[in-house]
Design a protein around this motif. Sequence first.
Motif, PDB file in Angstrom:
ATOM      1  N   LYS A  48       0.828  -1.208   0.000  1.00 31.66           N
ATOM      2  CA  LYS A  48       0.000   0.000   0.000  1.00 31.66           C
ATOM      3  C   LYS A  48       0.862   1.257   0.000  1.00 31.66           C
ATOM      4  O   LYS A  48       0.549   2.248  -0.673  1.00 31.66           O
ATOM      5  CB  LYS A  48      -0.924   0.002   1.213  1.00 31.66           C
ATOM      6  CG  LYS A  48      -2.076  -1.010   1.122  1.00 31.66           C
ATOM      7  CD  LYS A  48      -2.929  -1.001   2.379  1.00 31.66           C
ATOM      8  CE  LYS A  48      -3.675   0.304   2.541  1.00 31.66           C
ATOM      9  NZ  LYS A  48      -4.585   0.294   3.714  1.00 31.66           N
ATOM     10  N   LEU A  49       1.963   1.220   0.748  1.00 30.60           N
ATOM     11  CA  LEU A  49       2.827   2.395   0.867  1.00 30.60           C
ATOM     12  C   LEU A  49       3.543   2.741  -0.438  1.00 30.60           C
ATOM     13  O   LEU A  49       3.918   3.893  -0.661  1.00 30.60           O
ATOM     14  CB  LEU A  49       3.857   2.168   1.978  1.00 30.60           C
ATOM     15  CG  LEU A  49       3.304   2.203   3.408  1.00 30.60           C
ATOM     16  CD1 LEU A  49       4.338   1.673   4.395  1.00 30.60           C
ATOM     17  CD2 LEU A  49       2.889   3.620   3.783  1.00 30.60           C
ATOM     18  N   LEU A  50       3.726   1.750  -1.316  1.00 35.35           N
ATOM     19  CA  LEU A  50       4.391   2.020  -2.595  1.00 35.35           C
ATOM     20  C   LEU A  50       3.622   3.033  -3.427  1.00 35.35           C
ATOM     21  O   LEU A  50       4.205   3.744  -4.245  1.00 35.35           O
ATOM     22  CB  LEU A  50       4.537   0.722  -3.409  1.00 35.35           C
ATOM     23  CG  LEU A  50       5.740  -0.160  -3.109  1.00 35.35           C
ATOM     24  CD1 LEU A  50       5.738  -1.358  -4.033  1.00 35.35           C
ATOM     25  CD2 LEU A  50       7.049   0.613  -3.257  1.00 35.35           C
ATOM     26  N   GLY A  51       2.329   3.115  -3.220  1.00 31.26           N
ATOM     27  CA  GLY A  51       1.509   4.025  -4.013  1.00 31.26           C
ATOM     28  C   GLY A  51       1.499   5.452  -3.513  1.00 31.26           C
ATOM     29  O   GLY A  51       0.927   6.332  -4.162  1.00 31.26           O
ATOM     30  N   GLU A  52       2.127   5.705  -2.362  1.00 30.48           N
ATOM     31  CA  GLU A  52       2.127   7.067  -1.834  1.00 30.48           C
ATOM     32  C   GLU A  52       3.073   7.947  -2.627  1.00 30.48           C
ATOM     33  O   GLU A  52       4.225   7.599  -2.849  1.00 30.48           O
ATOM     34  CB  GLU A  52       2.531   7.070  -0.358  1.00 30.48           C
ATOM     35  CG  GLU A  52       1.477   6.439   0.544  1.00 30.48           C
ATOM     36  CD  GLU A  52       1.740   6.715   2.011  1.00 30.48           C
ATOM     37  OE1 GLU A  52       2.840   7.201   2.333  1.00 30.48           O
ATOM     38  OE2 GLU A  52       0.840   6.449   2.817  1.00 30.48           O
ATOM     39  N   GLY A  53       2.601   9.092  -3.048  1.00 28.78           N
ATOM     40  CA  GLY A  53       3.415  10.002  -3.839  1.00 28.78           C
ATOM     41  C   GLY A  53       4.072  11.062  -2.993  1.00 28.78           C
ATOM     42  O   GLY A  53       3.824  11.194  -1.801  1.00 28.78           O
ATOM     43  N   SER A  54       4.912  11.855  -3.639  1.00 33.67           N
ATOM     44  CA  SER A  54       5.561  12.974  -2.976  1.00 33.67           C
ATOM     45  C   SER A  54       4.775  14.245  -3.277  1.00 33.67           C
ATOM     46  O   SER A  54       4.457  14.531  -4.426  1.00 33.67           O
ATOM     47  CB  SER A  54       7.005  13.114  -3.475  1.00 33.67           C
ATOM     48  OG  SER A  54       7.592  14.274  -2.970  1.00 33.67           O
ATOM     49  N   ALA A  55       4.436  14.977  -2.235  1.00 35.17           N
ATOM     50  CA  ALA A  55       3.577  16.158  -2.412  1.00 35.17           C
ATOM     51  C   ALA A  55       4.357  17.375  -2.877  1.00 35.17           C
ATOM     52  O   ALA A  55       3.779  18.332  -3.361  1.00 35.17           O
ATOM     53  CB  ALA A  55       2.863  16.461  -1.102  1.00 35.17           C
ATOM     54  N   GLU A  56       5.645  17.388  -2.759  1.00 39.97           N
ATOM     55  CA  GLU A  56       6.431  18.582  -3.049  1.00 39.97           C
ATOM     56  C   GLU A  56       7.251  18.402  -4.315  1.00 39.97           C
ATOM     57  O   GLU A  56       7.930  17.390  -4.504  1.00 39.97           O
ATOM     58  CB  GLU A  56       7.371  18.871  -1.873  1.00 39.97           C
ATOM     59  CG  GLU A  56       8.109  20.201  -1.986  1.00 39.97           C
ATOM     60  CD  GLU A  56       8.918  20.484  -0.738  1.00 39.97           C
ATOM     61  OE1 GLU A  56       9.892  21.259  -0.842  1.00 39.97           O
ATOM     62  OE2 GLU A  56       8.588  19.936   0.324  1.00 39.97           O
ATOM     63  N   PHE A  63       8.121   5.539  -3.717  1.00 44.96           N
ATOM     64  CA  PHE A  63       8.351   4.590  -4.799  1.00 44.96           C
ATOM     65  C   PHE A  63       9.695   4.842  -5.476  1.00 44.96           C
ATOM     66  O   PHE A  63      10.431   3.898  -5.797  1.00 44.96           O
ATOM     67  CB  PHE A  63       7.219   4.677  -5.827  1.00 44.96           C
ATOM     68  CG  PHE A  63       7.404   3.753  -7.000  1.00 44.96           C
ATOM     69  CD1 PHE A  63       7.276   2.380  -6.844  1.00 44.96           C
ATOM     70  CD2 PHE A  63       7.721   4.256  -8.256  1.00 44.96           C
ATOM     71  CE1 PHE A  63       7.455   1.520  -7.918  1.00 44.96           C
ATOM     72  CE2 PHE A  63       7.902   3.403  -9.333  1.00 44.96           C
ATOM     73  CZ  PHE A  63       7.763   2.037  -9.171  1.00 44.96           C
ATOM     74  N   GLN A  64      10.036   6.113  -5.694  1.00 44.62           N
ATOM     75  CA  GLN A  64      11.325   6.420  -6.323  1.00 44.62           C
ATOM     76  C   GLN A  64      12.491   5.999  -5.439  1.00 44.62           C
ATOM     77  O   GLN A  64      13.490   5.471  -5.927  1.00 44.62           O
ATOM     78  CB  GLN A  64      11.400   7.915  -6.650  1.00 44.62           C
ATOM     79  CG  GLN A  64      10.504   8.326  -7.810  1.00 44.62           C
ATOM     80  CD  GLN A  64      10.531   9.831  -8.056  1.00 44.62           C
ATOM     81  OE1 GLN A  64      10.620  10.627  -7.116  1.00 44.62           O
ATOM     82  NE2 GLN A  64      10.455  10.223  -9.312  1.00 44.62           N
ATOM     83  N   ALA A  65      12.371   6.229  -4.132  1.00 41.32           N
ATOM     84  CA  ALA A  65      13.423   5.797  -3.209  1.00 41.32           C
ATOM     85  C   ALA A  65      13.535   4.274  -3.198  1.00 41.32           C
ATOM     86  O   ALA A  65      14.634   3.712  -3.147  1.00 41.32           O
ATOM     87  CB  ALA A  65      13.134   6.310  -1.798  1.00 41.32           C
ATOM     88  N   PHE A  66      12.373   3.605  -3.261  1.00 46.16           N
ATOM     89  CA  PHE A  66      12.355   2.139  -3.369  1.00 46.16           C
ATOM     90  C   PHE A  66      13.093   1.696  -4.628  1.00 46.16           C
ATOM     91  O   PHE A  66      13.868   0.728  -4.601  1.00 46.16           O
ATOM     92  CB  PHE A  66      10.906   1.654  -3.397  1.00 46.16           C
ATOM     93  CG  PHE A  66      10.726   0.213  -3.791  1.00 46.16           C
ATOM     94  CD1 PHE A  66      10.914  -0.806  -2.864  1.00 46.16           C
ATOM     95  CD2 PHE A  66      10.357  -0.129  -5.087  1.00 46.16           C
ATOM     96  CE1 PHE A  66      10.734  -2.135  -3.225  1.00 46.16           C
ATOM     97  CE2 PHE A  66      10.177  -1.446  -5.450  1.00 46.16           C
ATOM     98  CZ  PHE A  66      10.366  -2.459  -4.521  1.00 46.16           C
ATOM     99  N   CYS A  67      12.878   2.414  -5.722  1.00 49.79           N
ATOM    100  CA  CYS A  67      13.515   2.048  -6.998  1.00 49.79           C
ATOM    101  C   CYS A  67      15.017   2.305  -6.981  1.00 49.79           C
ATOM    102  O   CYS A  67      15.778   1.547  -7.593  1.00 49.79           O
ATOM    103  CB  CYS A  67      12.854   2.798  -8.154  1.00 49.79           C
ATOM    104  SG  CYS A  67      11.204   2.173  -8.564  1.00 49.79           S
ATOM    105  N   ILE A  68      15.456   3.383  -6.308  1.00 52.60           N
ATOM    106  CA  ILE A  68      16.898   3.617  -6.191  1.00 52.60           C
ATOM    107  C   ILE A  68      17.538   2.449  -5.442  1.00 52.60           C
ATOM    108  O   ILE A  68      18.566   1.894  -5.855  1.00 52.60           O
ATOM    109  CB  ILE A  68      17.202   4.940  -5.463  1.00 52.60           C
ATOM    110  CG1 ILE A  68      16.734   6.140  -6.291  1.00 52.60           C
ATOM    111  CG2 ILE A  68      18.712   5.066  -5.199  1.00 52.60           C
ATOM    112  CD1 ILE A  68      16.891   7.478  -5.574  1.00 52.60           C
ATOM    113  N   GLY A  69      16.913   2.062  -4.322  1.00 50.65           N
ATOM    114  CA  GLY A  69      17.433   0.947  -3.535  1.00 50.65           C
ATOM    115  C   GLY A  69      17.410  -0.355  -4.310  1.00 50.65           C
ATOM    116  O   GLY A  69      18.371  -1.124  -4.300  1.00 50.65           O
TER     117      GLY A  69
END
Length: 473
Positions: A48-56, A63-69
């Motif tokens: 569920k948390l993967l779908g949370e976006g960045s507001a700024e 998700f992007q941080a997950f992808c970098i890792g």
Amino acid sequence: MDKIHSLILHFNDFLWTYVLIISLITIGIYFSFKTNFIQFRRLKDMFKLLGEGSAEKGSVSSFQAFCIGTASRVGTGNLAGVASAIAVGGPGAVFWMWLIALLGSASAFIESTLAQIYKVKDGDSFRGGPAYYMEKGLKKKWMGILFSILIIICFGFAFNSVQSNTIAAAFQSSFGMNKAVVGIVLTILTAIIILGGVNRVAKISSVIVPIMASAYILIAMFVIAKNITAIPSLFALIFKNAFGIEQIVGGGIGAALMQGIKRGLFSNEAGMGSAPNAAATASVSHPAKQGLIQTLGVFTDTLIICTATAFIILLSGEYASGNLTGIELTQSALISQVGSWGGTFIAICILLFAFSSIIGNYYYGETNIQFISNKKIYLYIYRIIVIGMVFFGSIASMQFVWDIADVFMGLMAVINLIAIVLLSKIAIKAYKDYASQKQVGKDPVFYASSIPELGDEVEQWRDDTVSNTNEAI
């Protein structure tokens, strides 16, 4: 040079056999119990948390941080490393690879949650990692500097050379391309991406990682479906070789255990201290959220992608000949299942897998360069050396570099494991704060005041500085 190489090999054997295997398993079990086996109980939350976006605008999403890792995790270890583990340790190595992922995922949660707690502002995004929580949480900057030097050498230089070497070898084997030509192309692409900073790294990773992982998993599913009747005997083979009597008599359990854990750690990096550098970049409302997402990264890497490679190899039976190892074994195994185009497919996968690792590895070095010094000249020098090492790796013999990388990887893990054990109470309290808010139906938001021990060392979670960005997520 031979004597130096011999000393390195002996040190590696001691470090991995008597220090890391015991430490990784023991600490993984400890964190699993302390978090009530968070890696299983919160699996639904992770997705569920993967779908949370960045507001700024300009910040890095979960998700992007997950992808970098995941970009750094998913590389040659998933295709070549798993093949080498099976070739040396036998099918039983797969079981120990699974075990270290299941236990290590709890360590991944602790280290990535700590990275979020102690992160610092970096323009529109954040940076952090073990060096930062060693300085701010343990009050030991010297420890952070030592860790930074190790990760810069290991990931920025050695591992990136290994990745580019594997790409060049795969393309030379499949297409007859000159390694130097492949190296030049890789070097140019690397330069374009890394000179664009963390946001470009995040954007590229968020495109490459899902595409490459999905394509590879689909092929693996085809091979499994083709051999569906052999799956029960495949599991029996893995467990028999992990615990069988003949393996005890012949010392095979030791080889399987060593290879499974060593290559498992190389692939999923749980507890090593690398992925927290990516976890710290995310803009989230609670540190435990990114801890959970990076835990999912361990599962994605080992339980899905590494397992896909293992099943392809074991179902093909190619490993039994003993003539092949590394990427050649993976290519041969897939060719036997899908035809000659399988070798070409693996070469393309290696390009995407390994190139994504180069991107992720570069970022780990960058954030640690910035920890040591904010002077731009050091960052520019680092970028030039990384670019040079990508080209060098494509044309060089890599065995010595692999062995050096194993030393630095092991030392990194030892230092990071010490730090996360000492700071684990902070991460566990953060998790309890997350869990208590979830229990009453809230979207968890973290304030440093909820953990009095944090004091003034936490920059981003003080009551007066928790941003609207975090609260909106």
